[in-house]
Design a protein around this motif. Sequence first.
Motif, PDB file in Angstrom:
ATOM      1  N   ARG A  51       0.834  -1.204   0.000  1.00 29.46           N
ATOM      2  CA  ARG A  51       0.000   0.000   0.000  1.00 29.46           C
ATOM      3  C   ARG A  51       0.866   1.250   0.000  1.00 29.46           C
ATOM      4  NH1 ARG A  51      -2.269   3.890   3.159  1.00 29.46           N
ATOM      5  NH2 ARG A  51      -4.497   4.342   2.852  1.00 29.46           N
ATOM      6  N   PRO A  56      -2.944   3.965  -1.962  1.00 25.67           N
ATOM      7  CA  PRO A  56      -4.178   3.366  -1.426  1.00 25.67           C
ATOM      8  C   PRO A  56      -5.139   2.879  -2.502  1.00 25.67           C
ATOM      9  CG  PRO A  56      -4.193   5.760  -1.175  1.00 25.67           C
ATOM     10  CD  PRO A  56      -2.817   5.391  -1.614  1.00 25.67           C
ATOM     11  N   LEU A  59      -5.938  -0.838  -3.340  1.00 22.33           N
ATOM     12  CA  LEU A  59      -6.814  -1.646  -2.496  1.00 22.33           C
ATOM     13  C   LEU A  59      -8.267  -1.469  -2.911  1.00 22.33           C
ATOM     14  CD1 LEU A  59      -5.296  -0.908   1.034  1.00 22.33           C
ATOM     15  CD2 LEU A  59      -4.693  -2.755  -0.540  1.00 22.33           C
TER      16      LEU A  59
END
Length: 205
Positions: A51, A56, A59
């Motif tokens: 990550r 981010p 995800l």
Amino acid sequence: MPYSVGLTGGIGSGKSTVAGHFVRLGVDLIDTDAIARELTAPGGAALPEIRAAFGPHILNADGTLDRVALRQRVFSDPSLRQRLEAILHPSIRAIALQRCQTSKAAYVLFDVPLLAESPDWQALCARILVIDCPRELQIERVMARNRLSREEVERILANQASRAERLAIADDLIDNSRDLAHLAAQILPLHQRYLAAAQQKAGTK
């Protein structure tokens, strides 16, 4: 270290099918792809670093890894693929070796898709078993199985070792260009050969 055999083959070669046959014969399988999935599953040890490295947006909304998005990114940019490998490979190797050392089976089968590209893995294996079939058959199988376009499959193949590179490292070869009966008939003689070699190694300790 127990006696160990390295198993490899390109996508669509039938490597997982072959691995399943060996497991049914009592062999311990150490699947490096499965270890990678453990490391990148929810709560996996590698997920925070991935990550941080990729952002981010890699995800899903529920916090799980968007594997499709990650695969598309690393296949389109070699530097990103190297970054991902630098995160995952040391942990994969450490876990694989730990599982190998605690194995009670007669011998261990390392399933390593990138074996041809990894001299360090090759050095760990007493024998290297390559599952082989023509490139065109690989493409047809993956298109049917994964519902990918020909272009997508060819892009995956371009990021793997070539058929010639895999054949160059092979101590043993299984031809998976025909039916399952032909495939299965090649496995038992190899298993018996590996058992004998493992017993010989154990007897020399």
